[in-house]
Design a protein around this motif. Structure first.
Motif, PDB file in Angstrom:
ATOM      1  N   LEU A  76      36.541  52.901  41.945  1.00  0.00           N
ATOM      2  CA  LEU A  76      36.981  51.850  41.018  1.00  0.00           C
ATOM      3  C   LEU A  76      35.864  51.391  40.067  1.00  0.00           C
ATOM      4  O   LEU A  76      36.137  50.969  38.949  1.00  0.00           O
ATOM      5  CB  LEU A  76      37.494  50.639  41.797  1.00  0.00           C
ATOM      6  CG  LEU A  76      38.872  50.797  42.453  1.00  0.00           C
ATOM      7  CD1 LEU A  76      39.116  49.669  43.441  1.00  0.00           C
ATOM      8  CD2 LEU A  76      39.979  50.838  41.408  1.00  0.00           C
ATOM      9  N   THR A  77      34.612  51.471  40.530  1.00  0.00           N
ATOM     10  CA  THR A  77      33.499  50.931  39.737  1.00  0.00           C
ATOM     11  C   THR A  77      32.608  51.996  39.125  1.00  0.00           C
ATOM     12  O   THR A  77      31.893  51.731  38.153  1.00  0.00           O
ATOM     13  CB  THR A  77      32.613  50.017  40.609  1.00  0.00           C
ATOM     14  OG1 THR A  77      31.989  50.818  41.629  1.00  0.00           O
ATOM     15  CG2 THR A  77      33.435  48.915  41.250  1.00  0.00           C
ATOM     16  N   ILE A 101      40.232  44.480  37.686  1.00  0.00           N
ATOM     17  CA  ILE A 101      40.757  44.865  38.997  1.00  0.00           C
ATOM     18  C   ILE A 101      41.394  43.642  39.657  1.00  0.00           C
ATOM     19  O   ILE A 101      40.894  42.515  39.542  1.00  0.00           O
ATOM     20  CB  ILE A 101      39.628  45.438  39.879  1.00  0.00           C
ATOM     21  CG1 ILE A 101      39.108  46.744  39.268  1.00  0.00           C
ATOM     22  CG2 ILE A 101      40.121  45.698  41.308  1.00  0.00           C
ATOM     23  CD1 ILE A 101      37.879  47.294  39.932  1.00  0.00           C
ATOM     24  N   SER A 102      42.490  43.843  40.355  1.00  0.00           N
ATOM     25  CA  SER A 102      43.244  42.723  40.929  1.00  0.00           C
ATOM     26  C   SER A 102      42.472  42.056  42.063  1.00  0.00           C
ATOM     27  O   SER A 102      41.671  42.684  42.762  1.00  0.00           O
ATOM     28  CB  SER A 102      44.599  43.204  41.439  1.00  0.00           C
ATOM     29  OG  SER A 102      44.428  44.057  42.560  1.00  0.00           O
ATOM     30  N   ARG A 154      35.224  43.224  41.367  1.00  0.00           N
ATOM     31  CA  ARG A 154      35.555  42.501  40.135  1.00  0.00           C
ATOM     32  C   ARG A 154      34.312  42.007  39.400  1.00  0.00           C
ATOM     33  O   ARG A 154      34.403  41.588  38.249  1.00  0.00           O
ATOM     34  CB  ARG A 154      36.514  41.349  40.433  1.00  0.00           C
ATOM     35  CG  ARG A 154      37.860  41.845  40.961  1.00  0.00           C
ATOM     36  CD  ARG A 154      39.006  40.960  40.594  1.00  0.00           C
ATOM     37  NE  ARG A 154      38.887  39.621  41.165  1.00  0.00           N
ATOM     38  CZ  ARG A 154      39.669  38.615  40.837  1.00  0.00           C
ATOM     39  NH1 ARG A 154      40.611  38.779  39.926  1.00  0.00           N
ATOM     40  NH2 ARG A 154      39.514  37.431  41.401  1.00  0.00           N
ATOM     41  N   GLU A 194      42.977  51.465  38.779  1.00  0.00           N
ATOM     42  CA  GLU A 194      43.333  50.878  40.073  1.00  0.00           C
ATOM     43  C   GLU A 194      44.577  51.533  40.681  1.00  0.00           C
ATOM     44  O   GLU A 194      44.606  51.830  41.883  1.00  0.00           O
ATOM     45  CB  GLU A 194      43.572  49.381  39.894  1.00  0.00           C
ATOM     46  CG  GLU A 194      43.986  48.673  41.177  1.00  0.00           C
ATOM     47  CD  GLU A 194      44.178  47.180  40.982  1.00  0.00           C
ATOM     48  OE1 GLU A 194      45.088  46.633  41.633  1.00  0.00           O
ATOM     49  OE2 GLU A 194      43.435  46.577  40.189  1.00  0.00           O
ATOM     50  N   ASN A 254      34.189  45.125  37.331  1.00  0.00           N
ATOM     51  CA  ASN A 254      35.338  45.270  36.441  1.00  0.00           C
ATOM     52  C   ASN A 254      36.330  44.128  36.703  1.00  0.00           C
ATOM     53  O   ASN A 254      37.108  44.179  37.649  1.00  0.00           O
ATOM     54  CB  ASN A 254      36.017  46.620  36.664  1.00  0.00           C
ATOM     55  CG  ASN A 254      37.222  46.832  35.764  1.00  0.00           C
ATOM     56  OD1 ASN A 254      37.554  45.967  34.941  1.00  0.00           O
ATOM     57  ND2 ASN A 254      37.880  47.961  35.900  1.00  0.00           N
ATOM     58  N   GLU A 263      40.349  43.630  45.546  1.00  0.00           N
ATOM     59  CA  GLU A 263      38.967  43.234  45.841  1.00  0.00           C
ATOM     60  C   GLU A 263      38.861  42.687  47.264  1.00  0.00           C
ATOM     61  O   GLU A 263      37.934  43.041  48.014  1.00  0.00           O
ATOM     62  CB  GLU A 263      38.498  42.172  44.852  1.00  0.00           C
ATOM     63  CG  GLU A 263      37.060  41.706  45.116  1.00  0.00           C
ATOM     64  CD  GLU A 263      36.602  40.672  44.109  1.00  0.00           C
ATOM     65  OE1 GLU A 263      35.884  41.073  43.172  1.00  0.00           O
ATOM     66  OE2 GLU A 263      36.956  39.480  44.248  1.00  0.00           O
TER      67      GLU A 263
END
Length: 550
Positions: free
Chosen positions: A207-208, A228-229, A222, A111, A225, A233
């Motif tokens: 990110l994914t 992740i914050s 999220r 991230e 994953n 998201e």
């Protein structure tokens, strides 16, 4: 096709092929005169496809558009050569790997890295969208972002970028990459929000590791994953809203949330809601008790005034921007932002955000007011003194602000200096990478600078020292940046060096307790030797070329 080892235009030696498209091939080439590597895109004017003319025009539009841009995250076009059947576009050779190759090799990225890249991309897109007219990139995706060895990124492939025209209801050609392109790119007018959608999908992919081109239904990051914050998201989900009006409306707004993702989480909003309800209850009780005749409208205005003044006392950009949102027509909050970044090291995107805020609220700001003209003038100076980029990049960013200040009414006391800054900006932004300016152009510009310097030297107000050191610094940067072109048109070397020495002497004569004035003094003093060395080197190179030397 260009043969390996062949030389284009007597200076670019083809070393190897590094890329290929439908009607173009990209080579690595060596500039035999400068001993520097460039990328050379070879565009064949005629092929076998029915859309050849569209593709060629698109590639040429890319080259001509890029030729006038200057930003650290964008490749430069340094030459365009047309031999009749083939066009060669000479551009920066970018070492590194595209982000799609990074994904293929290493999978989903952390991230922290992705958010850092997104901030750089936001700054570059803000720069493109701030052009007149705005440039819409329209093909943001990992394959078009190069990660350089030192960690910075560059955007490549501007083949489908276009200038935005409000009166145009739809793009003439549907182009883009499925999965990254927003819905409106296939049916209507694209604008800055279309690039924001594609940036959101790019962040999601990075990110994914989930490629949006595969047609898989979109799911928040999220779900792929959970580490992740929440804030990131929420940011991505807002970027990729199908309706443009539900997305971020500018890259400046997106950048602010990327820098403060914790402020948009549900937990933070609940906390703020509780604060608001407590405040509302207290305000309601006070209103009932203070039934002496003050109306609701007056109370609201009073509360706004208190909030505005309270944010001005907050002492940091977050509070100052909040004050701008309350009263965008007042200059105090903008001035507080400029003053803050004069005294603190600032990233390019932070300075750009201030400039964007001023331009966004331009209709609310009355340029007939000298205080507003002074605000525009100070914003232009901030770009020149604190923006991290080439001299041309600074001039491009500062131009609109100095132009507005130069057009202010005659009672604006810095109108003449602003006009000179505006002339410097126009001089740089009208100049291609191979200079089109003549000796007469340079002579006229320096005469205007000399006249403005006389005005600056007479200044005695509270900002006089900053006006002086800023103007000396910009003039020194100009001479250093333009040395090769000045030599090429026959501008006298000794005159240039004497002006540099005079600027250093003027700067040394300033005594100030202001840190930002002292910082510029230090930059001028520490840069003087390298600047004069560069100027002499450029003049020597030009003289060698004239004499046939290598």
């Amino acid at each position: 096709m260009a043969a390996i080892g062949s030389v284009i235009d007597d200076k670019y030696e083809i070393l190897k092929e590094i890329g290929r498209g439908g009607m173009s091939v990209v080579y690595l080439a060596m500039d035999q005169r400068l001993n520097k590597q460039w990328a050379v895109k070879e565009i064949r004017k005629k092929g076998s496809g029915k859309n050849d003319e569209i593709v060629v025009n698109s590639l040429l539009a890319e080259a001509n558009m890029m030729k006038r841009l200057d930003h650290p995250a964008l490749p430069r076009i340094v030459d365009i050569i047309d031999n009749g059947s083939t066009i060669y576009v000479i551009m920066d050779y970018i070492e590194g790997e595209s982000l799609d190759k990074v994904l293929n090799e290493y999978g989903a990225q952390p991230e922290e890295l992705v958010v850092g890249w997104a901030k750089q991309l936001c700054d570059a897109l803000s720069y493109l969208h701030a052009q007149k007219p705005p440039i819409i990139y329209r093909d943001m995706k990992p394959a078009n972002v190069m990660l350089k060895p030192e960690g910075n990124i560059k955007i490549i492939d501007f083949g489908i970028a276009r200038e935005y025209k409000e009166q145009q209801l739809a793009d003439t050609t549907v182009l883009g990459t499925k999965g990254y392109a927003p819905p409106e790119q296939y049916s209507g007018q694209t604008d800055a929000r279309s690039d924001i959608f594609a940036l959101g999908m790019t962040m999601h992919h990075l990110l994914t590791g989930v490629d949006p081109r595969n047609g898989e239904a979109y799911a928040p990051v999220r779900q792929w994953n959970p580490e992740i914050s929440e804030g990131v998201e929420i940011i991505i989900d807002r970027c990729v809203e199908p309706a443009p009006e539900n997305r971020y409306q500018s890259c400046a707004d997106l950048l602010y949330d990327l820098e403060h993702p914790e402020l948009i989480t549900k937990g933070f909003k609940k906390k703020q809601k509780r604060k608001f309800l407590s405040f509302a209850l207290a305000a309601g009780m006070a209103l009932v008790m203070a039934i002496c005749g003050v109306g609701l409208q007056t109370t609201a205005r009073h509360m706004n005034n208190q909030d505005y003044e309270g944010n001005l006392l907050g002492g940091d950009p977050q509070h100052f921007f909040a004050a701008v949102d309350i009263y965008p027509q007042r200059v105090d909050a903008y001035n507080a932002l400029i003053e803050y970044y004069k005294n603190h090291e600032a990233e390019n995107e932070e300075i750009t955000r201030v400039g964007n805020a001023i331009e966004t609220h331009g209709e609310a700001l009355d340029l007939k007011d000298p205080a507003v003209a002074d605000l525009y003038y100070d914003m232009g100076k901030l770009y020149f003194s604190d923006y991290d980029g080439s001299f041309k990049a600074r001039a491009v960013s500062a131009q609109n602000f100095f132009k507005a200040a130069a057009e202010a009414p005659a009672d604006f006391d810095k109108k003449e200096i602003a006009a000179c800054y505006d002339a410097i900006c126009r001089f740089m932004t009208n100049q291609s990478t191979t200079s089109e300016h003549s000796l007469a152009d340079f002579t006229a510009l320096f005469e205007e600078i000399e006249a403005a310097m006389a005005v600056v030297d007479r200044a005695s107000d509270s900002e006089a020292n900053y006006d002086k050191i800023s103007f000396y610094y910009v003039t020194m940067l100009l001479i250093n940046d333009q040395a090769e072109y000045m030599a090429g048109v026959g501008f006298d070397r000794q005159t240039a060096l004497e002006l540099m020495a005079a600027l250093r002497e003027k700067a040394e004569g300033i005594t100030s307790t202001l840190s930002y004035v002292n910082d510029l003094q230090e930059e001028m003093a520490s840069g003087y030797d390298s600047f004069t060395t560069n100027i002499n080197a450029k003049y020597n190179e030009v003289e060698k070329r004239r004499q046939g030397g290598k």
